[in-house]
Design an enzyme around this catalytic site. Structure first.
Site, PDB file in Angstrom:
ATOM      1  N   ASN A 196      -2.407  -0.555   6.442  1.00 39.08           N
ATOM      2  CA  ASN A 196      -1.940  -1.787   7.078  1.00 39.08           C
ATOM      3  C   ASN A 196      -0.897  -2.507   6.216  1.00 39.08           C
ATOM      4  O   ASN A 196      -0.804  -3.732   6.218  1.00 39.08           O
ATOM      5  CB  ASN A 196      -3.136  -2.699   7.420  1.00 39.08           C
ATOM      6  CG  ASN A 196      -3.966  -3.073   6.197  1.00 39.08           C
ATOM      7  OD1 ASN A 196      -3.730  -2.561   5.111  1.00 39.08           O
ATOM      8  ND2 ASN A 196      -4.932  -3.960   6.375  1.00 39.08           N
ATOM      9  N   ARG A 246      -1.803 -14.785   3.555  1.00 34.18           N
ATOM     10  CA  ARG A 246      -2.619 -14.214   4.629  1.00 34.18           C
ATOM     11  C   ARG A 246      -1.958 -14.430   5.993  1.00 34.18           C
ATOM     12  O   ARG A 246      -2.007 -13.563   6.866  1.00 34.18           O
ATOM     13  CB  ARG A 246      -4.026 -14.817   4.603  1.00 34.18           C
ATOM     14  CG  ARG A 246      -4.841 -14.271   3.432  1.00 34.18           C
ATOM     15  CD  ARG A 246      -6.140 -15.006   3.231  1.00 34.18           C
ATOM     16  NE  ARG A 246      -7.057 -14.842   4.349  1.00 34.18           N
ATOM     17  CZ  ARG A 246      -7.793 -13.754   4.573  1.00 34.18           C
ATOM     18  NH1 ARG A 246      -7.697 -12.715   3.763  1.00 34.18           N
ATOM     19  NH2 ARG A 246      -8.623 -13.690   5.593  1.00 34.18           N
ATOM     20  N   LYS A 277       0.814  -1.223   0.000  1.00 36.40           N
ATOM     21  CA  LYS A 277       0.000   0.000   0.000  1.00 36.40           C
ATOM     22  C   LYS A 277       0.853   1.282   0.000  1.00 36.40           C
ATOM     23  O   LYS A 277       2.058   1.231   0.292  1.00 36.40           O
ATOM     24  CB  LYS A 277      -0.943  -0.042   1.205  1.00 36.40           C
ATOM     25  CG  LYS A 277      -1.967  -1.188   1.104  1.00 36.40           C
ATOM     26  CD  LYS A 277      -3.041  -1.078   2.168  1.00 36.40           C
ATOM     27  CE  LYS A 277      -4.082  -2.172   2.009  1.00 36.40           C
ATOM     28  NZ  LYS A 277      -5.225  -1.983   2.935  1.00 36.40           N
ATOM     29  N   TYR A 334     -12.032  -2.120  -4.939  1.00 40.44           N
ATOM     30  CA  TYR A 334     -12.651  -2.445  -3.652  1.00 40.44           C
ATOM     31  C   TYR A 334     -14.184  -2.447  -3.715  1.00 40.44           C
ATOM     32  O   TYR A 334     -14.834  -2.278  -2.683  1.00 40.44           O
ATOM     33  CB  TYR A 334     -12.168  -1.471  -2.574  1.00 40.44           C
ATOM     34  CG  TYR A 334     -10.774  -1.767  -2.051  1.00 40.44           C
ATOM     35  CD1 TYR A 334     -10.524  -2.901  -1.278  1.00 40.44           C
ATOM     36  CD2 TYR A 334      -9.712  -0.905  -2.303  1.00 40.44           C
ATOM     37  CE1 TYR A 334      -9.253  -3.169  -0.788  1.00 40.44           C
ATOM     38  CE2 TYR A 334      -8.438  -1.167  -1.811  1.00 40.44           C
ATOM     39  CZ  TYR A 334      -8.216  -2.304  -1.047  1.00 40.44           C
ATOM     40  OH  TYR A 334      -6.958  -2.574  -0.553  1.00 40.44           O
ATOM     41  N   ARG A 385       2.016  -6.972   8.802  1.00 41.16           N
ATOM     42  CA  ARG A 385       1.186  -5.872   9.313  1.00 41.16           C
ATOM     43  C   ARG A 385       1.583  -5.473  10.725  1.00 41.16           C
ATOM     44  O   ARG A 385       1.509  -4.290  11.084  1.00 41.16           O
ATOM     45  CB  ARG A 385      -0.284  -6.258   9.228  1.00 41.16           C
ATOM     46  CG  ARG A 385      -0.814  -6.187   7.791  1.00 41.16           C
ATOM     47  CD  ARG A 385      -2.143  -6.855   7.663  1.00 41.16           C
ATOM     48  NE  ARG A 385      -2.801  -6.588   6.384  1.00 41.16           N
ATOM     49  CZ  ARG A 385      -3.797  -7.319   5.918  1.00 41.16           C
ATOM     50  NH1 ARG A 385      -4.247  -8.365   6.602  1.00 41.16           N
ATOM     51  NH2 ARG A 385      -4.352  -7.020   4.762  1.00 41.16           N
ATOM     52  N   THR A 387      -5.926  -8.076   9.758  1.00 40.01           N
ATOM     53  CA  THR A 387      -6.180  -6.803   9.059  1.00 40.01           C
ATOM     54  C   THR A 387      -5.763  -5.601   9.902  1.00 40.01           C
ATOM     55  O   THR A 387      -5.154  -4.658   9.393  1.00 40.01           O
ATOM     56  CB  THR A 387      -7.687  -6.691   8.714  1.00 40.01           C
ATOM     57  OG1 THR A 387      -8.056  -7.849   7.964  1.00 40.01           O
ATOM     58  CG2 THR A 387      -7.983  -5.449   7.892  1.00 40.01           C
ATOM     59  N   HIS A 415      -2.204  -5.579   1.086  1.00 37.41           N
ATOM     60  CA  HIS A 415      -3.475  -6.253   0.817  1.00 37.41           C
ATOM     61  C   HIS A 415      -3.131  -7.602   0.197  1.00 37.41           C
ATOM     62  O   HIS A 415      -2.171  -7.708  -0.556  1.00 37.41           O
ATOM     63  CB  HIS A 415      -4.321  -5.452  -0.187  1.00 37.41           C
ATOM     64  CG  HIS A 415      -5.429  -6.266  -0.786  1.00 37.41           C
ATOM     65  ND1 HIS A 415      -6.614  -6.478  -0.133  1.00 37.41           N
ATOM     66  CD2 HIS A 415      -5.498  -6.979  -1.945  1.00 37.41           C
ATOM     67  CE1 HIS A 415      -7.381  -7.279  -0.876  1.00 37.41           C
ATOM     68  NE2 HIS A 415      -6.723  -7.587  -1.980  1.00 37.41           N
ATOM     69  N   GLU A 446      -8.757 -10.343  -8.890  1.00 39.22           N
ATOM     70  CA  GLU A 446      -7.804  -9.279  -8.525  1.00 39.22           C
ATOM     71  C   GLU A 446      -6.545  -9.336  -9.392  1.00 39.22           C
ATOM     72  O   GLU A 446      -5.983  -8.306  -9.754  1.00 39.22           O
ATOM     73  CB  GLU A 446      -7.461  -9.384  -7.036  1.00 39.22           C
ATOM     74  CG  GLU A 446      -8.645  -9.016  -6.150  1.00 39.22           C
ATOM     75  CD  GLU A 446      -8.327  -9.082  -4.663  1.00 39.22           C
ATOM     76  OE1 GLU A 446      -7.205  -9.487  -4.288  1.00 39.22           O
ATOM     77  OE2 GLU A 446      -9.208  -8.694  -3.875  1.00 39.22           O
ATOM     78  N   PHE A 484     -16.082   2.347   5.747  1.00 35.01           N
ATOM     79  CA  PHE A 484     -14.715   2.787   5.492  1.00 35.01           C
ATOM     80  C   PHE A 484     -14.393   2.919   3.992  1.00 35.01           C
ATOM     81  O   PHE A 484     -13.268   3.260   3.624  1.00 35.01           O
ATOM     82  CB  PHE A 484     -13.712   1.834   6.155  1.00 35.01           C
ATOM     83  CG  PHE A 484     -13.873   0.380   5.771  1.00 35.01           C
ATOM     84  CD1 PHE A 484     -13.351  -0.111   4.577  1.00 35.01           C
ATOM     85  CD2 PHE A 484     -14.541  -0.505   6.612  1.00 35.01           C
ATOM     86  CE1 PHE A 484     -13.494  -1.441   4.220  1.00 35.01           C
ATOM     87  CE2 PHE A 484     -14.684  -1.853   6.263  1.00 35.01           C
ATOM     88  CZ  PHE A 484     -14.165  -2.312   5.058  1.00 35.01           C
TER      89      PHE A 484
END
Ligand code: CMP
Length: 141
Positions: free
Chosen positions: A112, A85, A9, A49, A102, A91, A115, A126, A57
């Site tokens: 965070n 993950r 990010k 998203y 994270r 998250t 993704h 994606e 959010f």
């Protein structure tokens, strides 16, 4: 073999963390089979998203995701989706386990650090959002 989409990010890219984070992927046995530095404008962030459109959010998240360059990659390996993950962590960085990406580099639930796709159907969608099939290298090449 499975593939998943990863996004580093904007804040993590701005802080110069691409190398550290990609190193985590590789040490976890995930192979980078496609990668690019890119940027989402607000509209593209909203499209990416879309499943979260009704969440409170959504506006803030899509604003944030369009603040600067992001690093997108396709990671490949056995159980790549779950493995990614696992190494990303929860998250919310405050709830993530020690040693996860994270926990180590996330600032808050929005910034965070990374993704990652959450299931095989979302991974396929994606990956296709960012990459053409001919931009993805087959494993071992
Ligand atoms: P990401 O994996 O990019 O997918 C959706 C994002 O929404 C998530 O990571 C968070 O950065 C962001 N987000 C912001 N607020 C929340 C929240 N309350 N619950 C879940 N995700 C949130």
């Amino acid at each position: 073999m499975e593939r998943t989409l990863s996004i580093i990010k904007p804040e993590a890219v701005a802080r110069g963390l691409i190398g550290d984070i990609v190193s985590r992927f590789e040490h976890a046995g995930l192979k980078v089979v496609a990668a690019r530095l890119t940027r989402l404008d607000k509209q593209r962030a909203e499209a990416f998203y879309e499943v979260h459109r009704e969440r409170p959010f959504f506006n803030s998240l899509t604003d944030y995701m369009s603040t600067g360059p992001i690093f997108v990659s396709v990671l490949e390996g056995d159980g790549a989706i779950a493995r990614n993950r696992e190494i990303m962590g929860a998250t919310d960085p405050a709830k993530a386990e020690a040693g996860t990406i994270r926990k180590d580099w996330g600032t808050n639930v929005e910034a965070n650090a990374v993704h990652g796709s959450d299931a095989s159907e979302t991974a396929a969608a994606e990956i296709a959002f960012f990459f053409n099939a001919d931009e993805i290298q087959s494993s071992g090449s």
